[in-house]
Design an enzyme around this catalytic site. Sequence first.
Site, PDB file in Angstrom:
ATOM      1  N   GLY A  16      -3.683  -4.580  -4.661  1.00 34.94           N
ATOM      2  CA  GLY A  16      -4.729  -3.163  -5.345  1.00 34.94           C
ATOM      3  C   GLY A  16      -4.004  -1.657  -5.464  1.00 34.94           C
ATOM      4  O   GLY A  16      -3.657  -0.525  -4.589  1.00 34.94           O
ATOM      5  N   HIS A  17      -3.506  -1.778  -6.544  1.00 32.12           N
ATOM      6  CA  HIS A  17      -2.376  -0.533  -7.027  1.00 32.12           C
ATOM      7  C   HIS A  17      -3.417   0.315  -7.869  1.00 32.12           C
ATOM      8  O   HIS A  17      -4.567   0.565  -8.359  1.00 32.12           O
ATOM      9  CB  HIS A  17      -1.366  -0.735  -7.953  1.00 32.12           C
ATOM     10  CG  HIS A  17      -0.327  -1.803  -7.764  1.00 32.12           C
ATOM     11  ND1 HIS A  17       0.602  -2.122  -8.868  1.00 32.12           N
ATOM     12  CD2 HIS A  17      -0.579  -2.406  -6.447  1.00 32.12           C
ATOM     13  CE1 HIS A  17       1.332  -3.098  -7.677  1.00 32.12           C
ATOM     14  NE2 HIS A  17       0.781  -3.356  -6.596  1.00 32.12           N
ATOM     15  N   LYS A  59       2.693   2.428  -4.789  1.00 33.54           N
ATOM     16  CA  LYS A  59       2.824   1.542  -6.372  1.00 33.54           C
ATOM     17  C   LYS A  59       2.032   2.173  -7.209  1.00 33.54           C
ATOM     18  O   LYS A  59       3.153   1.833  -8.903  1.00 33.54           O
ATOM     19  CB  LYS A  59       3.548   0.490  -6.045  1.00 33.54           C
ATOM     20  CG  LYS A  59       4.624  -0.131  -5.020  1.00 33.54           C
ATOM     21  CD  LYS A  59       4.731  -1.906  -4.878  1.00 33.54           C
ATOM     22  CE  LYS A  59       3.395  -2.639  -4.621  1.00 33.54           C
ATOM     23  NZ  LYS A  59       3.374  -2.277  -2.975  1.00 33.54           N
ATOM     24  N   GLY A  60       1.691   1.727  -7.356  1.00 35.95           N
ATOM     25  CA  GLY A  60       0.684   2.302  -8.569  1.00 35.95           C
ATOM     26  C   GLY A  60       0.491   4.011  -8.758  1.00 35.95           C
ATOM     27  O   GLY A  60       0.564   3.691 -10.133  1.00 35.95           O
ATOM     28  N   LYS A  61       0.949   4.492  -8.361  1.00 35.83           N
ATOM     29  CA  LYS A  61       0.566   6.328  -9.079  1.00 35.83           C
ATOM     30  C   LYS A  61       1.695   6.527  -9.800  1.00 35.83           C
ATOM     31  O   LYS A  61       2.279   6.962 -10.448  1.00 35.83           O
ATOM     32  CB  LYS A  61       0.132   6.651  -7.605  1.00 35.83           C
ATOM     33  CG  LYS A  61       0.354   8.198  -7.852  1.00 35.83           C
ATOM     34  CD  LYS A  61       1.532   8.946  -7.376  1.00 35.83           C
ATOM     35  CE  LYS A  61       1.629  10.026  -7.981  1.00 35.83           C
ATOM     36  NZ  LYS A  61       1.330  11.624  -7.478  1.00 35.83           N
ATOM     37  N   PHE A 120       3.470  12.425   1.170  1.00 35.76           N
ATOM     38  CA  PHE A 120       3.755  13.851   1.517  1.00 35.76           C
ATOM     39  C   PHE A 120       2.678  14.537   2.241  1.00 35.76           C
ATOM     40  O   PHE A 120       3.054  14.959   3.879  1.00 35.76           O
ATOM     41  CB  PHE A 120       4.712  14.175   1.309  1.00 35.76           C
ATOM     42  CG  PHE A 120       5.805  14.820   1.931  1.00 35.76           C
ATOM     43  CD1 PHE A 120       5.779  15.096   2.842  1.00 35.76           C
ATOM     44  CD2 PHE A 120       6.492  15.725   1.496  1.00 35.76           C
ATOM     45  CE1 PHE A 120       7.060  14.789   4.472  1.00 35.76           C
ATOM     46  CE2 PHE A 120       7.551  17.092   2.589  1.00 35.76           C
ATOM     47  CZ  PHE A 120       8.100  16.415   3.058  1.00 35.76           C
ATOM     48  N   ASP A 121       1.708  15.148   1.488  1.00 36.07           N
ATOM     49  CA  ASP A 121       0.553  15.781   1.477  1.00 36.07           C
ATOM     50  C   ASP A 121      -0.323  15.653   3.065  1.00 36.07           C
ATOM     51  O   ASP A 121      -0.309  16.693   3.094  1.00 36.07           O
ATOM     52  CB  ASP A 121       0.148  15.933   0.096  1.00 36.07           C
ATOM     53  CG  ASP A 121      -0.780  14.917  -0.169  1.00 36.07           C
ATOM     54  OD1 ASP A 121      -0.050  14.074  -0.272  1.00 36.07           O
ATOM     55  OD2 ASP A 121      -2.575  15.013  -0.216  1.00 36.07           O
ATOM     56  N   THR A 175      -6.680 -11.145   1.863  1.00 35.62           N
ATOM     57  CA  THR A 175      -7.454 -10.730   1.339  1.00 35.62           C
ATOM     58  C   THR A 175      -8.886 -11.677   1.138  1.00 35.62           C
ATOM     59  O   THR A 175      -9.518 -11.668   0.344  1.00 35.62           O
ATOM     60  CB  THR A 175      -6.908 -10.389  -0.303  1.00 35.62           C
ATOM     61  OG1 THR A 175      -6.003 -11.148  -0.928  1.00 35.62           O
ATOM     62  CG2 THR A 175      -6.197  -8.936   0.576  1.00 35.62           C
ATOM     63  N   GLY A 181     -11.023  -3.006   1.728  1.00 30.97           N
ATOM     64  CA  GLY A 181     -11.538  -1.966   1.852  1.00 30.97           C
ATOM     65  C   GLY A 181     -11.370  -1.714   3.426  1.00 30.97           C
ATOM     66  O   GLY A 181     -12.104  -0.868   4.581  1.00 30.97           O
ATOM     67  N   ASP A 197       0.879  -1.278  -0.226  1.00 32.70           N
ATOM     68  CA  ASP A 197       0.033  -0.471   0.348  1.00 32.70           C
ATOM     69  C   ASP A 197       0.484   1.148  -0.107  1.00 32.70           C
ATOM     70  O   ASP A 197       0.219   2.677   0.448  1.00 32.70           O
ATOM     71  CB  ASP A 197      -1.213   0.009   1.133  1.00 32.70           C
ATOM     72  CG  ASP A 197      -1.956  -0.942   1.591  1.00 32.70           C
ATOM     73  OD1 ASP A 197      -2.777  -1.418   0.373  1.00 32.70           O
ATOM     74  OD2 ASP A 197      -1.753  -2.458   2.906  1.00 32.70           O
ATOM     75  N   VAL A 233       2.646  14.541  -3.851  1.00 36.31           N
ATOM     76  CA  VAL A 233       1.961  15.410  -3.444  1.00 36.31           C
ATOM     77  C   VAL A 233       0.799  15.350  -3.370  1.00 36.31           C
ATOM     78  O   VAL A 233       0.059  15.939  -2.975  1.00 36.31           O
ATOM     79  CB  VAL A 233       3.170  16.598  -3.213  1.00 36.31           C
ATOM     80  CG1 VAL A 233       4.463  17.097  -1.996  1.00 36.31           C
ATOM     81  CG2 VAL A 233       2.902  16.905  -4.097  1.00 36.31           C
ATOM     82  N   GLY A 234       0.276  14.318  -4.064  1.00 31.45           N
ATOM     83  CA  GLY A 234      -0.581  14.293  -4.056  1.00 31.45           C
ATOM     84  C   GLY A 234      -1.024  12.997  -4.696  1.00 31.45           C
ATOM     85  O   GLY A 234      -0.769  12.103  -5.320  1.00 31.45           O
ATOM     86  N   GLN A 263       2.436  -5.919  -3.420  1.00 33.66           N
ATOM     87  CA  GLN A 263       3.231  -6.484  -1.903  1.00 33.66           C
ATOM     88  C   GLN A 263       3.914  -5.363  -1.432  1.00 33.66           C
ATOM     89  O   GLN A 263       4.603  -4.332  -2.141  1.00 33.66           O
ATOM     90  CB  GLN A 263       3.197  -8.014  -1.467  1.00 33.66           C
ATOM     91  CG  GLN A 263       1.234  -8.328  -1.668  1.00 33.66           C
ATOM     92  CD  GLN A 263       1.122  -8.782  -3.141  1.00 33.66           C
ATOM     93  OE1 GLN A 263       2.024  -9.628  -3.356  1.00 33.66           O
ATOM     94  NE2 GLN A 263      -0.065  -8.706  -2.949  1.00 33.66           N
TER      95      GLN A 263
END
Length: 415
Positions: free
Chosen positions: A39-40, A15-17, A329-330, A126, A299, A12, A405-406, A221
């Site tokens: 769950g990326h 990594k996806g972003k 970080f935000d 999961t 969830g 979590d 930052v978002g 993971q």
Amino acid sequence: MKLAIVGLQWGDEGKGKVIDYLAHDFDVDARFQGGTNAGHTVHYKNQKLVFHLIPSGLLNENCIGVVGAGCVFDPAVFFNELATLSKYTPNVAERIKISRFCHLIMPYHILIDKIREETKQGLGTTKKGIGPAYEDKYARVGIRLGDLFTPERFKEKLRANLSRKNLMLMEIYHAEPLSDSEIYEKYLAYAERLRSLVVDDSQVLGDAVRNNKNILYEGAQGTMLDIDFGTYPFVTSSHTLSGSASIGLGVAPLHVDSVLGITKAYTTRVGFGPFPTESKTGLGEQLRSDGQEYGSTTGRPRRCGPFDASVVKYSARLNGVTEICLTKFDVLKNLEKIKIAVGYTNANDFDPFIADRLEPVYEEIRGFKTDISKLRTFEELPSEAKEYISLVEHYTGLTVKYISVGPERDAMIVR
């Protein structure tokens, strides 16, 4: 460039972003382990998309995606995910390749996983059938995607497996047996829909290497969930380290040029298991609320606490990481004081064998108390934010190369 992306905490990490952000400059994005337990999350055109099986860089239309042999594959989840993704990039199916060596997640794997998790011996999985599928793989009784294209062989393997699994379901778990004919027909139908996508992934990656393509190796993971080096037994069922990219895709280790580690600016964990810096009161609750810390796959609320430099340093050593992306970080913007765990009173370094007994030592600085989500250069950050990043670098020995930052793709500072 051949770059591996791995998480340095308990998953979590975002990594996806990061993969979605980087994939614009890559030709191939290849998943090398895990399954639908991933769950990326990617934010795209004001929508939140969650990638479970499909590589998360495929919103970039220059990129092809490979689901490697080290993954376990659930066709039903794949087709649901593909249908969602196709709304945003209609020809995405033409850019997806799935290894014929992938082991299949079967209905009995999911059922057994769910039953086990309802007992006192549950590990907080999961419930997607991941562990039981990997169990069959290493017991050498699993069914691979390539088996579906030889129906008689598939039927024989399915019957042998179901005879054992139904005995277990009835005698040990007191559950109803499953029908082999129903599963057989369903998976043969999947095979026809998948036929054009199935490849020898080692051949695809080998061709990409020879043609000097840029390749992302996408891990799922996080390092602390690795089956060997994580906080066992509260781990996943595969190898989450960068070294697994070679094994899970059939590429030589020398074709991984570098490894980028992904870590949150704080720490989270889903499920059971040790978590030295967990905050069960105000700080943990605030991080969960401000960071929307709920599992992308289940969830479930994530457990939250301060950044643990020793965990990240341990993970970086295992993966060969020298540079990191610091995500979310935000989220720290509302904190009056920000703590970072810089070591332990009872150990020199992180040790997974005593992780449940480690007592963190914290260093605390003033919070930056301002919205940084619109900033795009390091120089624009408040001095307190820069100080925090300096502390992370000092206590981990790593360079913070990227700062997220978002959730949006462009909400990234590159140093």
